[in-house]
Write an enzyme that holds these catalytic residues in place. Structure first.
Site, PDB file in Angstrom:
ATOM      1  N   HIS A  91     -50.448  17.081 -19.235  1.00  0.00           N
ATOM      2  CA  HIS A  91     -49.097  17.631 -19.325  1.00  0.00           C
ATOM      3  C   HIS A  91     -48.332  16.910 -20.445  1.00  0.00           C
ATOM      4  O   HIS A  91     -47.731  15.864 -20.216  1.00  0.00           O
ATOM      5  CB  HIS A  91     -48.362  17.430 -18.003  1.00  0.00           C
ATOM      6  CG  HIS A  91     -49.030  18.079 -16.836  1.00  0.00           C
ATOM      7  ND1 HIS A  91     -50.197  17.598 -16.287  1.00  0.00           N
ATOM      8  CD2 HIS A  91     -48.689  19.184 -16.116  1.00  0.00           C
ATOM      9  CE1 HIS A  91     -50.545  18.374 -15.264  1.00  0.00           C
ATOM     10  NE2 HIS A  91     -49.653  19.336 -15.143  1.00  0.00           N
TER      11      HIS A  91
ATOM     12  N   PRO B  37     -48.478  14.287  -5.732  1.00  0.00           N
ATOM     13  CA  PRO B  37     -47.741  15.348  -5.044  1.00  0.00           C
ATOM     14  C   PRO B  37     -46.237  15.144  -5.249  1.00  0.00           C
ATOM     15  O   PRO B  37     -45.697  14.076  -4.947  1.00  0.00           O
ATOM     16  CB  PRO B  37     -48.127  15.150  -3.576  1.00  0.00           C
ATOM     17  CG  PRO B  37     -49.418  14.397  -3.610  1.00  0.00           C
ATOM     18  CD  PRO B  37     -49.338  13.517  -4.813  1.00  0.00           C
ATOM     19  N   LEU B  38     -45.584  16.142  -5.766  1.00  0.00           N
ATOM     20  CA  LEU B  38     -44.177  15.971  -6.136  1.00  0.00           C
ATOM     21  C   LEU B  38     -43.320  15.651  -4.915  1.00  0.00           C
ATOM     22  O   LEU B  38     -43.522  16.176  -3.831  1.00  0.00           O
ATOM     23  CB  LEU B  38     -43.671  17.218  -6.852  1.00  0.00           C
ATOM     24  CG  LEU B  38     -44.283  17.436  -8.239  1.00  0.00           C
ATOM     25  CD1 LEU B  38     -43.873  18.777  -8.818  1.00  0.00           C
ATOM     26  CD2 LEU B  38     -43.881  16.302  -9.178  1.00  0.00           C
TER      27      LEU B  38
ATOM     28  N   HIS C  30     -46.128  22.638 -20.459  1.00  0.00           N
ATOM     29  CA  HIS C  30     -46.109  21.909 -19.192  1.00  0.00           C
ATOM     30  C   HIS C  30     -47.481  21.381 -18.807  1.00  0.00           C
ATOM     31  O   HIS C  30     -47.656  20.173 -18.630  1.00  0.00           O
ATOM     32  CB  HIS C  30     -45.568  22.826 -18.090  1.00  0.00           C
ATOM     33  CG  HIS C  30     -45.211  22.111 -16.821  1.00  0.00           C
ATOM     34  ND1 HIS C  30     -46.074  21.282 -16.148  1.00  0.00           N
ATOM     35  CD2 HIS C  30     -44.063  22.122 -16.083  1.00  0.00           C
ATOM     36  CE1 HIS C  30     -45.485  20.804 -15.068  1.00  0.00           C
ATOM     37  NE2 HIS C  30     -44.265  21.303 -15.007  1.00  0.00           N
TER      38      HIS C  30
ATOM     39  N   ARG D 165     -47.657   3.825  25.124  1.00  0.00           N
ATOM     40  CA  ARG D 165     -46.449   3.676  24.304  1.00  0.00           C
ATOM     41  C   ARG D 165     -45.603   2.508  24.817  1.00  0.00           C
ATOM     42  O   ARG D 165     -44.970   1.799  24.037  1.00  0.00           O
ATOM     43  CB  ARG D 165     -45.629   4.963  24.292  1.00  0.00           C
ATOM     44  CG  ARG D 165     -45.046   5.366  25.645  1.00  0.00           C
ATOM     45  CD  ARG D 165     -44.050   6.492  25.546  1.00  0.00           C
ATOM     46  NE  ARG D 165     -43.574   6.910  26.863  1.00  0.00           N
ATOM     47  CZ  ARG D 165     -42.559   7.726  27.060  1.00  0.00           C
ATOM     48  NH1 ARG D 165     -41.889   8.224  26.030  1.00  0.00           N
ATOM     49  NH2 ARG D 165     -42.190   8.070  28.282  1.00  0.00           N
TER      50      ARG D 165
ATOM     51  N   GLU E 202     -39.265  13.055   9.260  1.00  0.00           N
ATOM     52  CA  GLU E 202     -40.577  12.415   9.377  1.00  0.00           C
ATOM     53  C   GLU E 202     -41.233  12.167   8.027  1.00  0.00           C
ATOM     54  O   GLU E 202     -41.832  11.110   7.800  1.00  0.00           O
ATOM     55  CB  GLU E 202     -41.511  13.268  10.252  1.00  0.00           C
ATOM     56  CG  GLU E 202     -41.158  13.302  11.727  1.00  0.00           C
ATOM     57  CD  GLU E 202     -40.178  14.413  12.067  1.00  0.00           C
ATOM     58  OE1 GLU E 202     -39.878  14.598  13.256  1.00  0.00           O
ATOM     59  OE2 GLU E 202     -39.716  15.105  11.126  1.00  0.00           O
TER      60      GLU E 202
ATOM     61  N   ASP F 221     -43.434  20.050  27.833  1.00  0.00           N
ATOM     62  CA  ASP F 221     -42.956  20.445  26.508  1.00  0.00           C
ATOM     63  C   ASP F 221     -43.827  21.514  25.864  1.00  0.00           C
ATOM     64  O   ASP F 221     -43.408  22.194  24.931  1.00  0.00           O
ATOM     65  CB  ASP F 221     -42.857  19.223  25.579  1.00  0.00           C
ATOM     66  CG  ASP F 221     -41.551  18.478  25.764  1.00  0.00           C
ATOM     67  OD1 ASP F 221     -40.656  19.013  26.434  1.00  0.00           O
ATOM     68  OD2 ASP F 221     -41.435  17.358  25.232  1.00  0.00           O
TER      69      ASP F 221
ATOM     70  N   HIS G  44     -45.575  21.147  21.168  1.00  0.00           N
ATOM     71  CA  HIS G  44     -45.475  19.689  21.044  1.00  0.00           C
ATOM     72  C   HIS G  44     -46.767  18.967  21.417  1.00  0.00           C
ATOM     73  O   HIS G  44     -46.836  17.747  21.299  1.00  0.00           O
ATOM     74  CB  HIS G  44     -44.336  19.165  21.912  1.00  0.00           C
ATOM     75  CG  HIS G  44     -42.983  19.379  21.311  1.00  0.00           C
ATOM     76  ND1 HIS G  44     -42.538  20.607  20.886  1.00  0.00           N
ATOM     77  CD2 HIS G  44     -41.975  18.498  21.050  1.00  0.00           C
ATOM     78  CE1 HIS G  44     -41.308  20.487  20.398  1.00  0.00           C
ATOM     79  NE2 HIS G  44     -40.953  19.222  20.478  1.00  0.00           N
TER      80      HIS G  44
ATOM     81  N   ARG H 160     -47.943   9.187  26.420  1.00  0.00           N
ATOM     82  CA  ARG H 160     -46.649   9.229  27.097  1.00  0.00           C
ATOM     83  C   ARG H 160     -46.822   8.893  28.582  1.00  0.00           C
ATOM     84  O   ARG H 160     -45.995   8.217  29.177  1.00  0.00           O
ATOM     85  CB  ARG H 160     -46.039  10.626  26.957  1.00  0.00           C
ATOM     86  CG  ARG H 160     -44.722  10.793  27.699  1.00  0.00           C
ATOM     87  CD  ARG H 160     -44.431  12.261  27.944  1.00  0.00           C
ATOM     88  NE  ARG H 160     -43.099  12.489  28.448  1.00  0.00           N
ATOM     89  CZ  ARG H 160     -42.709  13.620  29.009  1.00  0.00           C
ATOM     90  NH1 ARG H 160     -43.572  14.620  29.126  1.00  0.00           N
ATOM     91  NH2 ARG H 160     -41.487  13.779  29.445  1.00  0.00           N
TER      92      ARG H 160
END
Length: 694
Positions: free
Chosen positions: A37, A139-140, A285, A381, A437, A494, A498, A545
């Site tokens: 580029h 990765p942008l 580019h 957890r 996240e 859930d 989930h 959990r």
């Protein structure tokens, strides 16, 4: 007057000569590789030149100096811009022990080998592969995500280690970014988080060239970037011409004077600057200019048209007298100050030195809990949260947080003095990433390359939102810690949105990612012990959990077997089982109950807990045969997830109990029964496997 004018003219000439050297090195490297580029380096070369020569506090002779400014090329496809700067600035190489070598990080020969096998100049910059590359960008959006973590680290280090008269940490973090960085979701998350935290040491420079790979940017991107960032709480500046060094310098000076928010500098540029037929087009580019266009472009620059990889006399000397001299002077002053600091604050200096080499403090694992046998037990957890709080007290630079779930994933540090990292108050060790996240994972990587030991938590299903950054952590070989809870259909009510199914298989497929799914509280302790001792591997801890029984280790094997990745938890009395039951995490206890029932019926079984396939595969063939004897063909795997990958362990006559669909919304007992995770089903599968193996 004439002499002064001549001096000024000479200064302008060397600036132009240096900038055009950056441009033509990029042009020639891409042309020789027939890949790359060239456009962005051609347009943004003056911006890089201004920043590095006048503002970047960076010593090329010591690129691991702890208080150096960080520069990140988030638009990593423009990698030749960075490689040209590393070469012209004469940045030195670094060995795996983070020591500076006498060799150069990037030579002219390396530039001539751009994008070739085993070269120091790969298509996108790679951390650890080329000295001077602060993080792997490709990765942008990932690079700017990392810079938020770098800026967090810098502010935290300053708040915790600086003392009156000793400003040991005060570095800034700079990034170049593109339309693509700002369009990607992680870029938006990262900008929002940085604005909320009011990080004053963070500066992004946006290459506003109005072109994307598909064509004009306005085909897909028409928002007012400045207004958007002002809405995030950033200071927004605008330079209308990338070639205006004075305007660029003014903008960077304004950033340095801004102490209450991050800064975005929008710079209007021309992609493929100077190319008669490809400037301002997407043709500049992602492909070489072509031999004829290269000659015409060099003619526009006043450059010898047939010269290749030309570095004119005076250019290297210009960089030596610029960033080279200035950076070395700053670094030497810092070293003198740090020597005095080390005498007055030896404990703090020792911590800084250990951080820089990713070493653990003495007594890092003292007071780790041992959990008594308990049929009811606790969720992994919960045990993880207890272990984490002990480790963090022993290791002052272990810090992190959660994507708005710290009360659920048990990642909050609760001991006195832990505190919260908040806008303008940067000494706390609890980070609040919000429901971001992807930005959290990117920031963790930025903290890790800054030598903080970071962790971040969320529900396992949302690892999907983090995957690109997790992959890059593995590619960079940095010890980011990802804590994932609510790890299976055991989540219950859930429901399938989930309940993770394919995530274990996905993350197991990532090379170099240490994944552990412990089966009880004591396996959690050992899992953390394994994780903390790794310097060059990211880790994913996958936790339940629901409560899991804590095994009676006087009856079953010790949890220290976690260090081998898989171990025999319970065995046939003579060590010669008819069937092997193997599982990870919450399903190990199911195998144990099935083992006990089979034992009462006279069937000799073995239970193998396999918290980490990756670690197990790294063991000797002899050990693997001891745990999974080839002669025992009857095998059963039990895991409340996709069965992908288990066939390598159960073999052609084995049985796999796992998920072949998404989950369901119901109380946990009903969900587990519906999908066959019961003692009866495991016993049944064991008998079938024995029959098939005969």
């Amino acid at each position: 007057m004439v002499a002064s004018e001549q001096t000024l003219l000479t200064s302008k000439q060397i600036d132009t000569l240096s900038i055009n050297t950056i441009r033509t090195l990029a042009i020639d490297a891409v042309q020789k590789a027939n890949s790359g580029h060239p456009g962005a380096p051609m347009g943004f070369a003056p911006v890089a030149y201004c920043l590095w020569q006048q503002f970047l506090r960076y010593d090329p002779a010591n690129p691991t100096w702890p208080n150096r400014d960080r520069f990140v090329l988030s638009d990593g496809h423009a990698s030749m811009l960075l490689y040209a700067m590393l070469y012209l600035s004469e940045v030195r190489g670094v060995n795996p022990e983070y020591e500076t070598t006498g060799q150069f990080a990037v030579t002219l020969d390396d530039i001539k080998q751009f994008r070739q096998i085993d070269s120091k100049t790969p298509g996108h910059p790679e951390y650890g592969h080329t000295a001077g590359v602060e993080t792997t960008t490709g990765p942008l959006g990932q690079g700017i995500g990392n810079t938020v973590g770098m800026a967090i680290a810098a502010n935290w280090l300053a708040a915790n280690f600086n003392r009156p008269g000793f400003e040991i940490f005060n570095y800034n973090v700079y990034a170049f970014c593109s339309d693509g960085d700002l369009m990607e979701g992680v870029g938006s998350e990262a900008a929002s988080l940085a604005g909320h935290l009011k990080l004053p040491n963070l500066c992004w420079t946006y290459d506003n060239n109005h072109v994307t790979l598909d064509g004009p940017a306005d085909m897909s991107f028409s928002e007012d970037v400045g207004e958007r960032f002002r809405g995030y709480g950033w200071n927004v500046l605008h330079v209308t011409d990338a070639n205006d060094l004075n305007a660029l310098a003014k903008a960077y000076n304004t950033f340095l004077q801004t102490n209450d928010r991050p800064t975005l500098i929008i710079v209007n540029s021309h992609i493929g600057y100077g190319s008669p037929h490809k400037q301002d087009t997407n043709e500049a580019h992602g492909e070489p200019l072509g031999e004829e266009e290269v000659r015409l472009t060099k003619k526009n620059y006043g450059w010898p048209e047939d010269a290749k990889f030309l570095v004119p006399d005076g250019v290297l000397e210009n960089f030596r007298q610029g960033i080279g001299k200035r950076g070395n002077d700053l670094q030497q002053k810092w070293q003198a100050s740090f020597a005095e600091y080390s005498k007055k604050f030896p404990e703090l200096a020792d911590q800084i030195n250990r951080m820089q080499h990713r070493e653990l403090p003495d007594g890092w694992d003292k007071n780790l809990p041992t959990f008594p046998a308990d049929a009811k037990g606790m969720a992994t957890r919960d045990s993880s949260g207890k272990v984490l709080n002990v480790l963090a007290q022993n290791m002052p630079w272990l810090m992190g947080g959660s994507a708005d779930l710290s009360t659920s994933d048990r990642t909050r540090l609760k001991f006195e003095g832990a505190g919260d990292f908040q806008p303008g108050s940067y000494s706390g060790r609890n980070l609040h990433f919000g429901i971001r996240e992807h930005a959290m994972a990117g920031a963790l990587n930025g903290m890790a390359v800054s030598k903080i030991r970071p962790y971040g938590g969320t529900f396992f299903n949302f690892s999907d939102y983090m995957k690109p950054a997790v992959r890059l952590a593995a590619l960079m070989q940095i010890p980011s810690i990802f804590i994932y809870t609510h790890d299976s259909i055991g989540l219950g009510e859930d429901g399938p949105t989930h309940q993770p199914i394919e995530q274990l298989a996905m993350l197991r497929a990532v090379p170099g990612l240490l994944l552990l799914r412990p089966a009880d509280a004591n396996e959690v302790v050992e899992a953390w012990r394994v994780v903390m001792q790794r310097k060059h591997e990211p880790a994913a801890l996958v936790l339940s959990r629901q409560p899991l029984p804590t095994f009676d280790r006087s009856k079953y094997a010790p949890a220290s077997g976690v260090a081998k990745g898989a171990y025999v938890l319970a065995d046939a009395p003579d060590g010669k089982p008819e069937v092997i039951l193997m599982a990870t995490g919450s399903e190990v206890s199911l195998c144990v109950t099935a083992y006990e029932q089979l034992k009462s019926e006279g069937v000799k079984a073995r239970v193998v807990s396999m918290p980490s396939w990756g670690i197990f595969e790294s063991q000797s063939d002899e050990y693997k045969r001891q745990v999974l004897p080839p002669a025992v063909k009857a095998r059963v795997s039990v895991e409340a997830a996709a069965t992908f990958g288990w066939s390598q362990y159960v073999g052609p006559t084995g049985k796999m109990i796992g998920m072949h669909s998404f989950g369901a919304s119901a109380p946990i007992k009903d969900v587990l029964k519906k999908f066959g995770f019961t003692t009866e089903k495991v016993v049944e599968a064991a008998r079938e496997a024995i029959a098939l193996s005969k």
